[in-house]
Design a protein around this motif. Sequence first.
Motif, PDB file in Angstrom:
ATOM      1  N   PRO A 201      37.696  47.384  52.198  1.00  0.00           N
ATOM      2  CA  PRO A 201      38.948  46.640  52.413  1.00  0.00           C
ATOM      3  C   PRO A 201      38.682  45.229  52.944  1.00  0.00           C
ATOM      4  CG  PRO A 201      39.148  48.873  53.246  1.00  0.00           C
ATOM      5  CD  PRO A 201      37.708  48.696  52.881  1.00  0.00           C
ATOM      6  N   GLY A 202      39.186  44.263  52.225  1.00  0.00           N
ATOM      7  CA  GLY A 202      39.033  42.880  52.650  1.00  0.00           C
ATOM      8  C   GLY A 202      37.787  42.184  52.140  1.00  0.00           C
TER       9      GLY A 202
ATOM     10  N   ILE B 233      35.603  37.707  42.467  1.00  0.00           N
ATOM     11  CA  ILE B 233      35.684  39.030  41.853  1.00  0.00           C
ATOM     12  C   ILE B 233      37.164  39.303  41.603  1.00  0.00           C
ATOM     13  CG2 ILE B 233      35.165  41.486  42.086  1.00  0.00           C
ATOM     14  CD1 ILE B 233      32.685  39.735  41.971  1.00  0.00           C
ATOM     15  N   GLN B 234      37.546  39.335  40.344  1.00  0.00           N
ATOM     16  CA  GLN B 234      38.953  39.386  39.982  1.00  0.00           C
ATOM     17  C   GLN B 234      39.538  40.788  40.117  1.00  0.00           C
ATOM     18  OE1 GLN B 234      40.659  36.510  39.283  1.00  0.00           O
ATOM     19  NE2 GLN B 234      38.704  35.579  39.893  1.00  0.00           N
ATOM     20  N   MET B 235      40.852  40.868  40.005  1.00  0.00           N
ATOM     21  CA  MET B 235      41.571  42.122  40.155  1.00  0.00           C
ATOM     22  C   MET B 235      42.673  42.190  39.105  1.00  0.00           C
ATOM     23  SD  MET B 235      43.730  43.399  43.517  1.00  0.00           S
ATOM     24  CE  MET B 235      42.297  43.387  44.578  1.00  0.00           C
ATOM     25  N   ILE B 236      42.846  43.398  38.542  1.00  0.00           N
ATOM     26  CA  ILE B 236      43.924  43.632  37.588  1.00  0.00           C
ATOM     27  C   ILE B 236      44.746  44.814  38.092  1.00  0.00           C
ATOM     28  CG2 ILE B 236      44.545  44.257  35.225  1.00  0.00           C
ATOM     29  CD1 ILE B 236      41.977  43.032  34.257  1.00  0.00           C
ATOM     30  N   ASN B 237      46.012  44.566  38.418  1.00  0.00           N
ATOM     31  CA  ASN B 237      46.887  45.630  38.910  1.00  0.00           C
ATOM     32  C   ASN B 237      46.242  46.439  40.039  1.00  0.00           C
ATOM     33  OD1 ASN B 237      47.604  45.589  35.613  1.00  0.00           O
ATOM     34  ND2 ASN B 237      49.358  45.579  37.017  1.00  0.00           N
ATOM     35  N   GLY B 238      45.595  45.731  40.946  1.00  0.00           N
ATOM     36  CA  GLY B 238      44.971  46.395  42.078  1.00  0.00           C
ATOM     37  C   GLY B 238      43.604  46.981  41.778  1.00  0.00           C
ATOM     38  N   ASP B 239      43.156  46.893  40.528  1.00  0.00           N
ATOM     39  CA  ASP B 239      41.844  47.413  40.143  1.00  0.00           C
ATOM     40  C   ASP B 239      40.818  46.290  40.288  1.00  0.00           C
ATOM     41  OD1 ASP B 239      39.748  48.891  39.166  1.00  0.00           O
ATOM     42  OD2 ASP B 239      40.294  48.633  37.057  1.00  0.00           O
ATOM     43  N   ILE B 240      39.939  46.422  41.269  1.00  0.00           N
ATOM     44  CA  ILE B 240      38.911  45.409  41.512  1.00  0.00           C
ATOM     45  C   ILE B 240      37.846  45.506  40.418  1.00  0.00           C
ATOM     46  CG2 ILE B 240      37.149  44.641  43.132  1.00  0.00           C
ATOM     47  CD1 ILE B 240      38.897  45.877  45.352  1.00  0.00           C
ATOM     48  N   LEU B 241      37.469  44.391  39.844  1.00  0.00           N
ATOM     49  CA  LEU B 241      36.548  44.387  38.713  1.00  0.00           C
ATOM     50  C   LEU B 241      35.082  44.347  39.156  1.00  0.00           C
ATOM     51  CD1 LEU B 241      38.430  42.018  36.233  1.00  0.00           C
ATOM     52  CD2 LEU B 241      38.626  44.495  36.560  1.00  0.00           C
TER      53      LEU B 241
END
Length: 319
Positions: free
Chosen positions: A188-189, A197-205
């Motif tokens: 977390p954080g 590091i990108q995120m899609i709908n809360g999904d960390i890539l």
Amino acid sequence: MKDKDDTKERSMHHHRLQRKLVDLTKKLFANPTVFVILLMLSYALGYISSPTFNSSRHTPPPNSPNPSIFQLTNLPTQLDNFRVTTRCANPIPPQNARQLIIDRLFNGTSPYSNFPPPHVTQLLRARRIKGWGSYGAVFSRLINKVKPRIIIEVGTFLGASALHMSNLTRQLGLDTQILCIDDFRGWPGFRDKFKDIQMINGDILLYYQFIQNVMYLNASESVLPVPYSSGSALTTLCEWGVTGDLIEVDAGHDFNSAWADINRAWRILRPGGVIFGHDYFTAADNRGVRRAVNLFAKINGLQVRIDGQHWVIDSAGNM
């Protein structure tokens, strides 16, 4: 005269009380049930008041400089709830490990096939490799010593140490498979420091970036992700008979996480193999990784060797 009469009356009263107590005692002991109850009560009172009972109820705390013999001899028993009891399958040949994992975790298709998927292509960097202590001399020393067929890494993040070990084994001409256990969620954080590091709908890539890093360095044949939590992944490898010649434990840094990972990893370390990890010296001091490592070694009669920031335990004992 009055004093003499009072004295005589008190004496007669005392005598009558004695007679009543004697009669009551005879009646009580004439009843077998009452006799047994009184006997048990006297035994219990004697046990509770004994020095042995009192010392066992008031043992020093675990960090006491003078722990009792009771405490030391029962240390393994106190840790029974934290022991790993999963029954491991018979070890499979090292050359079968990669395909077994691809078949059972990825439905027979390599996670590198047709990568990257179109919806993340524009969100990944060509190369984003970051680690901590990932290029220490300990890696080269241990790989030269063990010459591992299987390396298991517990805690991978973006793959820095795994890719470093892949390069080292390649330089030595070893046919080594590196299994990277991580849920690839970070913590977390963590994106406060890794905003790229990108995120899609809360999904960390994080997982996708790890795959990208492996492919960028042409290491997809030697590095394979096991994208699950350390507990479930290590337990599953145990049940499948997958063992490691060299196991790096570098996931959670609190005592409970490190203790669980070390115990589970030890069960799948082949005889003569080496287990090691980072963060032996941190701000947590003796409350985190170091405490878990030292306690594990003490209970199992093992030696801990320090190599920079890393701890090393050789199952063969020849440090």
